[in-house]
Every structure is written in C-alpha cells, then in structure tokens.
Design an enzyme around this catalytic site. Sequence first.
Site, PDB file in Angstrom:
ATOM      1  N   ASP A 165     -24.708   8.579-139.035  1.00  0.00           N
ATOM      2  CA  ASP A 165     -24.546   9.925-139.608  1.00  0.00           C
ATOM      3  C   ASP A 165     -24.316  10.914-138.467  1.00  0.00           C
ATOM      4  O   ASP A 165     -25.173  11.071-137.592  1.00  0.00           O
ATOM      5  CB  ASP A 165     -25.835  10.257-140.365  1.00  0.00           C
ATOM      6  CG  ASP A 165     -25.830  11.656-140.957  1.00  0.00           C
ATOM      7  OD1 ASP A 165     -24.928  12.455-140.646  1.00  0.00           O
ATOM      8  OD2 ASP A 165     -26.760  11.944-141.725  1.00  0.00           O
ATOM      9  N   ILE A 166     -23.198  11.587-138.494  1.00  0.00           N
ATOM     10  CA  ILE A 166     -22.827  12.459-137.365  1.00  0.00           C
ATOM     11  C   ILE A 166     -23.769  13.654-137.207  1.00  0.00           C
ATOM     12  O   ILE A 166     -23.917  14.179-136.105  1.00  0.00           O
ATOM     13  CB  ILE A 166     -21.350  12.910-137.489  1.00  0.00           C
ATOM     14  CG1 ILE A 166     -20.855  13.440-136.145  1.00  0.00           C
ATOM     15  CG2 ILE A 166     -21.155  13.943-138.593  1.00  0.00           C
ATOM     16  CD1 ILE A 166     -19.362  13.530-136.026  1.00  0.00           C
ATOM     17  N   ASN A 187     -12.045  22.271-143.942  1.00  0.00           N
ATOM     18  CA  ASN A 187     -10.793  22.655-144.618  1.00  0.00           C
ATOM     19  C   ASN A 187     -10.283  23.952-143.987  1.00  0.00           C
ATOM     20  O   ASN A 187     -11.022  24.633-143.268  1.00  0.00           O
ATOM     21  CB  ASN A 187     -11.005  22.802-146.131  1.00  0.00           C
ATOM     22  CG  ASN A 187     -12.091  23.797-146.459  1.00  0.00           C
ATOM     23  OD1 ASN A 187     -11.966  24.977-146.203  1.00  0.00           O
ATOM     24  ND2 ASN A 187     -13.199  23.302-147.000  1.00  0.00           N
ATOM     25  N   ASP A 206     -18.562  17.896-143.927  1.00  0.00           N
ATOM     26  CA  ASP A 206     -18.671  19.357-143.942  1.00  0.00           C
ATOM     27  C   ASP A 206     -19.965  19.801-144.639  1.00  0.00           C
ATOM     28  O   ASP A 206     -20.750  20.604-144.102  1.00  0.00           O
ATOM     29  CB  ASP A 206     -17.437  19.899-144.687  1.00  0.00           C
ATOM     30  CG  ASP A 206     -17.096  21.323-144.332  1.00  0.00           C
ATOM     31  OD1 ASP A 206     -17.821  21.919-143.518  1.00  0.00           O
ATOM     32  OD2 ASP A 206     -16.103  21.842-144.884  1.00  0.00           O
ATOM     33  N   SER A 253     -10.198  13.294-142.115  1.00  0.00           N
ATOM     34  CA  SER A 253      -9.211  13.129-143.206  1.00  0.00           C
ATOM     35  C   SER A 253      -9.355  11.848-144.030  1.00  0.00           C
ATOM     36  O   SER A 253      -8.608  11.664-144.988  1.00  0.00           O
ATOM     37  CB  SER A 253      -7.757  13.196-142.689  1.00  0.00           C
ATOM     38  OG  SER A 253      -7.382  14.526-142.383  1.00  0.00           O
ATOM     39  N   THR A 254     -10.297  10.967-143.676  1.00  0.00           N
ATOM     40  CA  THR A 254     -10.333   9.668-144.373  1.00  0.00           C
ATOM     41  C   THR A 254     -11.216   9.656-145.620  1.00  0.00           C
ATOM     42  O   THR A 254     -11.364   8.613-146.257  1.00  0.00           O
ATOM     43  CB  THR A 254     -10.815   8.540-143.438  1.00  0.00           C
ATOM     44  OG1 THR A 254     -12.161   8.828-143.034  1.00  0.00           O
ATOM     45  CG2 THR A 254      -9.930   8.399-142.223  1.00  0.00           C
ATOM     46  N   GLY A 255     -11.834  10.811-145.956  1.00  0.00           N
ATOM     47  CA  GLY A 255     -12.673  10.877-147.151  1.00  0.00           C
ATOM     48  C   GLY A 255     -11.923  11.592-148.262  1.00  0.00           C
ATOM     49  O   GLY A 255     -10.950  11.061-148.818  1.00  0.00           O
ATOM     50  N   VAL A 256     -12.346  12.812-148.550  1.00  0.00           N
ATOM     51  CA  VAL A 256     -11.728  13.634-149.602  1.00  0.00           C
ATOM     52  C   VAL A 256     -10.208  13.739-149.402  1.00  0.00           C
ATOM     53  O   VAL A 256      -9.449  13.743-150.379  1.00  0.00           O
ATOM     54  CB  VAL A 256     -12.362  15.051-149.582  1.00  0.00           C
ATOM     55  CG1 VAL A 256     -11.652  15.980-150.560  1.00  0.00           C
ATOM     56  CG2 VAL A 256     -13.847  14.979-149.912  1.00  0.00           C
ATOM     57  N   TYR A 257      -9.749  13.798-148.161  1.00  0.00           N
ATOM     58  CA  TYR A 257      -8.321  13.993-147.891  1.00  0.00           C
ATOM     59  C   TYR A 257      -7.485  12.716-147.966  1.00  0.00           C
ATOM     60  O   TYR A 257      -6.258  12.762-147.833  1.00  0.00           O
ATOM     61  CB  TYR A 257      -8.117  14.703-146.546  1.00  0.00           C
ATOM     62  CG  TYR A 257      -8.360  16.204-146.609  1.00  0.00           C
ATOM     63  CD1 TYR A 257      -8.697  16.820-147.808  1.00  0.00           C
ATOM     64  CD2 TYR A 257      -8.246  17.005-145.479  1.00  0.00           C
ATOM     65  CE1 TYR A 257      -8.928  18.192-147.876  1.00  0.00           C
ATOM     66  CE2 TYR A 257      -8.458  18.383-145.544  1.00  0.00           C
ATOM     67  CZ  TYR A 257      -8.805  18.968-146.743  1.00  0.00           C
ATOM     68  OH  TYR A 257      -9.027  20.318-146.807  1.00  0.00           O
TER      69      TYR A 257
HETATM   70  N1  AR6 Z   1     -21.419  11.265-140.821  1.00  0.00           N
HETATM   71  C1  AR6 Z   1     -20.291  10.610-140.449  1.00  0.00           C
HETATM   72  N2  AR6 Z   1     -19.252  10.388-141.278  1.00  0.00           N
HETATM   73  C2  AR6 Z   1     -19.379  10.837-142.552  1.00  0.00           C
HETATM   74  C3  AR6 Z   1     -20.516  11.534-143.030  1.00  0.00           C
HETATM   75  C4  AR6 Z   1     -21.577  11.736-142.096  1.00  0.00           C
HETATM   76  N3  AR6 Z   1     -22.691  12.394-142.439  1.00  0.00           N
HETATM   77  N4  AR6 Z   1     -20.309  11.853-144.343  1.00  0.00           N
HETATM   78  C5  AR6 Z   1     -19.091  11.377-144.683  1.00  0.00           C
HETATM   79  N5  AR6 Z   1     -18.527  10.755-143.608  1.00  0.00           N
HETATM   80  P1  AR6 Z   1     -14.711  13.868-145.482  1.00  0.00           P
HETATM   81  P2  AR6 Z   1     -11.935  14.782-144.995  1.00  0.00           P
HETATM   82  C6  AR6 Z   1     -17.193  10.110-143.490  1.00  0.00           C
HETATM   83  O1  AR6 Z   1     -14.473  13.798-146.945  1.00  0.00           O
HETATM   84  O2  AR6 Z   1     -11.388  13.548-145.597  1.00  0.00           O
HETATM   85  C7  AR6 Z   1     -14.669  18.473-147.376  1.00  0.00           C
HETATM   86  O3  AR6 Z   1     -14.930  18.921-148.672  1.00  0.00           O
HETATM   87  C8  AR6 Z   1     -16.478   9.754-144.765  1.00  0.00           C
HETATM   88  O4  AR6 Z   1     -16.927   8.498-145.237  1.00  0.00           O
HETATM   89  O5  AR6 Z   1     -15.975  14.466-145.001  1.00  0.00           O
HETATM   90  O6  AR6 Z   1     -11.371  15.262-143.690  1.00  0.00           O
HETATM   91  C9  AR6 Z   1     -14.061  19.566-146.491  1.00  0.00           C
HETATM   92  O7  AR6 Z   1     -14.562  20.839-146.821  1.00  0.00           O
HETATM   93  C10 AR6 Z   1     -15.026   9.716-144.308  1.00  0.00           C
HETATM   94  O8  AR6 Z   1     -14.704   8.462-143.719  1.00  0.00           O
HETATM   95  O9  AR6 Z   1     -13.520  14.727-144.740  1.00  0.00           O
HETATM   96  C11 AR6 Z   1     -12.597  19.460-146.783  1.00  0.00           C
HETATM   97  O10 AR6 Z   1     -12.239  20.195-147.934  1.00  0.00           O
HETATM   98  C12 AR6 Z   1     -14.969  10.760-143.197  1.00  0.00           C
HETATM   99  O11 AR6 Z   1     -16.329  11.042-142.857  1.00  0.00           O
HETATM  100  C13 AR6 Z   1     -12.393  17.989-147.019  1.00  0.00           C
HETATM  101  O12 AR6 Z   1     -13.662  17.481-147.443  1.00  0.00           O
HETATM  102  C14 AR6 Z   1     -14.278  12.058-143.572  1.00  0.00           C
HETATM  103  O13 AR6 Z   1     -14.543  12.383-144.928  1.00  0.00           O
HETATM  104  C15 AR6 Z   1     -12.018  17.255-145.757  1.00  0.00           C
HETATM  105  O14 AR6 Z   1     -11.758  15.914-146.081  1.00  0.00           O
END
Ligand code: AR6
Length: 178
Positions: A16-17, A30, A40, A125-129
């Site tokens: 967890d970062i 975002n 975030d 970018s690998t989660g929500v995006y």
């Molecule tokens: N520690 C490390 N990695 C994590 C954690 C954590 N605590 N939580 C999730 N991840 P994302 P995005 C991973 O969705 O795709 C937000 O709503 C997760 O599994 O956090 O860049 C922002 O406000 C994934 O592999 O970011 C933007 O609107 C990675 O972190 C949007 O999401 C990134 O997932 C950005 O989307």
Amino acid sequence: MRRQIGQSIIELHQGDITLESVDAIVNAANSHLLGGGGVDGAIHRRGGPSIMAETDEKHPEGCPTGSAVISTAGDLQAKHVIHAVGPRWQGGNRGEAELLAGAYRRSLELAVEYDCRSISFPAISTGVYGYPMDSAAWIALATALDFVRKHGRPELIRFVLFSDGAFEAFSAAMEQLT
Ligand code: AR6
C-alpha cells in the site's frame, strides 16, 4: 526485485503506497485534482485535508493529463505528495503511451527539483483509468530507467504494486528491459 543503475536503485514492492516512508509518494490523480477512489482516495483519507487545501490554493486550474504537481504530505510519513495525472485508456491511439510516460517523467523532475532522494510510484492509470497493466508496466519502468540514466537521480525509485497481477507485470517488464 531490484536493479541498480549507476548510483540509483529501482525496486518493486507489493503493498500500500500510503504506508511508504520515502521523501515523495506519487498519487494517481485526475486533472481537476478533486480526489476520487483508488490511490487518490487512500492518500487523501490517510493524509488528511491539508493536502487538498494546498492543491486547491496552489493549483485551482488543476493539472493537465501527462503532467504532475507537488504538495506537502499532511499526516503521511512521506514529505511530499506528487499528484500525477495519467491518461484514461481509450484504445491506445490517443497518445496514451506518451501521456503516461509524461506523468512519470514530470513526477521524477519534480522529485529532483524538491531534493527528494526517494520516490514511490503506484501503477498510474491501471485502475479506474483502465490502462492495460503489461504496457503500463513497460512504460513506467522504461521511463524511470531512462530518467536515472540521464540524471543520476533520485537515489531510490520504488514501484509499489497493489495486486499480484501488477507485481507480476512489473517483474516481467523489469526482466526484459535492458
Ligand atoms: N497503494 C498502491 N496501489 C494502489 C492502492 C494503494 N493504496 N490502491 C489502488 N492501487 P487508480 P488511475 C492501485 O484507480 O487508474 C481516481 O478516482 C490499483 O490497483 O488509483 O490512475 C482518481 O481521482 C491500480 O493498479 O488510478 C482519478 O479520477 C493503480 O493503483 C482516477 O482514479 C492505479 O489505480 C485515476 O485512475
């Protein structure tokens, strides 16, 4: 898994970062810097309201996709949060790769500008995006390698990967990249 390049180390860690005690952690933000889910949400929950108060004041216009801005880190152990804005995946022909590399590169530039010797990144970018993990891992590591080769800093770049899949994708890319 770690790799030494000159005086710098690039390493992969699963976790967890928000728990990282490095000089700077990177947020997957975002472009409105309004907070959200994923990394975030976790950073703002654990870091407290001062982080968003600062970005609201200093960056009311937000931050363009492919770039990053820096703030202090509130209650987190890190000294700074670098809010990097990666692209939404739209199929791969909308400049996503260059924008993702730009988000990493600008974060590293800010880290060096603010004398951060260590920085931790999530897989931006690998989660929500929705960016495909394998390509995102490749771009993240290639950009970090290129940066430390050119600048000899920062001393430590950590990629903090949440899932097994992310850790495996980054490990495979690290093995292949020269
Ligand atoms: N520690 C490390 N990695 C994590 C954690 C954590 N605590 N939580 C999730 N991840 P994302 P995005 C991973 O969705 O795709 C937000 O709503 C997760 O599994 O956090 O860049 C922002 O406000 C994934 O592999 O970011 C933007 O609107 C990675 O972190 C949007 O999401 C990134 O997932 C950005 O989307």
